[in-house]
Design a protein around this motif. Structure first.
Motif, PDB file in Angstrom:
ATOM      1  N   UNK A 268       0.839  -1.202   0.000  1.00 37.88           N
ATOM      2  CA  UNK A 268       0.000   0.000   0.000  1.00 37.88           C
ATOM      3  C   UNK A 268       0.876   1.255   0.000  1.00 37.88           C
ATOM      4  N   UNK A 269       1.903   1.269   0.831  1.00 40.81           N
ATOM      5  CA  UNK A 269       2.796   2.427   0.894  1.00 40.81           C
ATOM      6  C   UNK A 269       3.481   2.664  -0.449  1.00 40.81           C
ATOM      7  N   UNK A 270       3.936   1.610  -1.080  1.00 42.97           N
ATOM      8  CA  UNK A 270       4.576   1.751  -2.394  1.00 42.97           C
ATOM      9  C   UNK A 270       3.590   2.301  -3.424  1.00 42.97           C
ATOM     10  N   UNK A 271       2.358   1.799  -3.384  1.00 40.42           N
ATOM     11  CA  UNK A 271       1.356   2.269  -4.338  1.00 40.42           C
ATOM     12  C   UNK A 271       1.053   3.751  -4.179  1.00 40.42           C
ATOM     13  N   UNK A 272       0.950   4.202  -2.926  1.00 39.64           N
ATOM     14  CA  UNK A 272       0.653   5.623  -2.690  1.00 39.64           C
ATOM     15  C   UNK A 272       1.835   6.508  -3.093  1.00 39.64           C
ATOM     16  N   UNK A 273       3.040   6.066  -2.804  1.00 38.74           N
ATOM     17  CA  UNK A 273       4.195   6.865  -3.198  1.00 38.74           C
ATOM     18  C   UNK A 273       4.299   6.962  -4.721  1.00 38.74           C
ATOM     19  N   UNK A 274       3.937   5.894  -5.413  1.00 40.07           N
ATOM     20  CA  UNK A 274       4.031   5.894  -6.872  1.00 40.07           C
ATOM     21  C   UNK A 274       2.932   6.711  -7.524  1.00 40.07           C
ATOM     22  N   UNK A 275       1.678   6.564  -7.039  1.00 40.28           N
ATOM     23  CA  UNK A 275       0.541   7.179  -7.717  1.00 40.28           C
ATOM     24  C   UNK A 275       0.042   8.462  -7.049  1.00 40.28           C
ATOM     25  N   UNK A 276       0.397   8.674  -5.774  1.00 38.07           N
ATOM     26  CA  UNK A 276      -0.064   9.868  -5.057  1.00 38.07           C
ATOM     27  C   UNK A 276       1.079  10.759  -4.588  1.00 38.07           C
ATOM     28  N   UNK A 283      -1.610  11.198   3.135  1.00 38.02           N
ATOM     29  CA  UNK A 283      -2.836  11.446   2.372  1.00 38.02           C
ATOM     30  C   UNK A 283      -4.016  11.612   3.327  1.00 38.02           C
ATOM     31  N   UNK A 284      -4.108  10.752   4.344  1.00 38.89           N
ATOM     32  CA  UNK A 284      -5.198  10.840   5.316  1.00 38.89           C
ATOM     33  C   UNK A 284      -5.141  12.165   6.068  1.00 38.89           C
ATOM     34  N   UNK A 285      -3.957  12.586   6.469  1.00 41.35           N
ATOM     35  CA  UNK A 285      -3.833  13.866   7.179  1.00 41.35           C
ATOM     36  C   UNK A 285      -4.280  15.023   6.298  1.00 41.35           C
TER      37      UNK A 285
END
Length: 341
Positions: A268-276, A283-285
């Protein structure tokens, strides 16, 4: 060269016929001279110093690229600026050390430090600079250039001109990243970095700026661009995103979000760093800060409590909340509450 209180110098000059000619630097203690230079380079306008007891000092640094001009301004006096509309280009402002109060067309806006706003073509603007030193970055960029970026990413010709929204922009993580990008490129130009001697690299700089802008500031093609972006995102990223949006006020851990997305926390962390371009918790904050700001602006002052609103959206440490809120929006939560009512 010195003339009537103003100095024009060339810094970080690259020389030769390739690349940008150099970063020009204008410093003046005369408001008439600065008004003339600003009108020539950016927009025709009027300037009025509102504190006659302070000495007027201003600096303007700028570099002309191919289809844009990147500049920075420093003003050490309180003043009011009223500018006429301009055709064919958008003008972007981002303050570096204090919020900037502007009126863009009929819309009033307060741009926080780390945020930015866009003056569309054919729209006048007004702004007020408070007493003390005010620094800002400006980008003047051709509308047709931005339209070309949108058309390329949508893989079709545009059926209407690109039109930026007339609502106050969300000053979120994406906005801060865009401001950081502008600052980085400006520093490269100021230092005369080797890549600034290459027209190819400069064109890439310019395309990166244009692309980042059309994906950060809302406009009439935003939904269509986002649909393409979301189509490319993995489903687990979208599931995590939707879950955090829907349950932003609830207690949440990375492991909890990962379980909902049906992947490991590491994936999940890798996906968010790549796409977000951020972590899931960042992102939640960001979502929670946006909810707090909206509620502070929408709730009648007599019924609002900063502590209650912050707690509602998952912030338990009020000191830390105040710091991250100020970093994000350029003002304290209580100032948002008072300013909106």
């Amino acid at each position: 060269m010195q003339q009537r209180g103003w100095v024009l110098t060339r810094v970080a000059a690259t020389g030769g016929n390739s690349g940008v000619e150099g970063f020009m630097h204008i410093k003046t203690v005369g408001i008439d001279e600065m008004q003339a230079e600003f009108s020539r380079l950016v927009r025709s306008h009027d300037m009025t110093v509102t504190d006659p007891h302070r000495n007027f000092v201003s600096e303007l640094k700028y570099a002309r690229l191919t289809r844009s001009m990147l500049s920075s301004a420093t003003v050490r006096a309180s003043m009011y600026v009223s500018a006429l509309p301009a055709r064919g280009s958008c003008l972007l402002f981002t303050p570096l050390d204090r919020p900037l109060d502007m009126r863009i067309g009929r819309r009033r806006t307060r741009i926080p430090v780390g945020g930015f706003d866009v003056v569309p073509p054919n729209v006048p603007f007004e702004m007020y600079l408070p007493s003390g030193e005010s620094r800002s970055i400006m980008l003047d960029i051709e509308l047709s250039f931005l339209e070309g970026i949108v058309a390329r990413d949508l893989c079709r010709n545009l059926d209407a001109p690109l039109c930026f929204g007339d609502k106050e922009p969300a000053h979120d993580v994406g906005g801060q990243s865009f401001v950081d990008l502008l600052d980085f490129i400006q520093q490269q130009l100021l230092r005369g970095a080797p890549q600034c001697r290459s027209r190819t690299h400069l064109a890439r700089f310019e395309e990166t700026i244009a692309s980042a802008l059309v994906y950060t500031r809302a406009h009439n093609y935003t939904d269509q661009l986002e649909a393409k972006v979301h189509a490319a995102e993995p489903r687990f990223v979208r599931r995590a995103e939707d879950f955090m949006q829907a349950h932003a006020g609830e207690e949440m851990t990375l492991e909890c979000v990962a379980a909902v997305a049906a992947v490991s926390p590491r994936t999940l962390a890798r996906g968010f760093h790549k796409y977000k371009d951020c972590s899931p918790m960042a992102y939640l904050r960001s979502v929670r800060l946006d909810r707090c700001r909206q509620e502070l602006r929408d709730t009648p002052a007599e019924d609002a409590s900063v502590t209650a609103i912050a707690t509602k959206w998952g912030f338990s440490n009020m000191g830390r909340f105040a710091r991250v809120y100020r970093d994000r929006f350029g003002e304290a939560p209580g100032q948002t509450l008072l300013r909106q009512h």
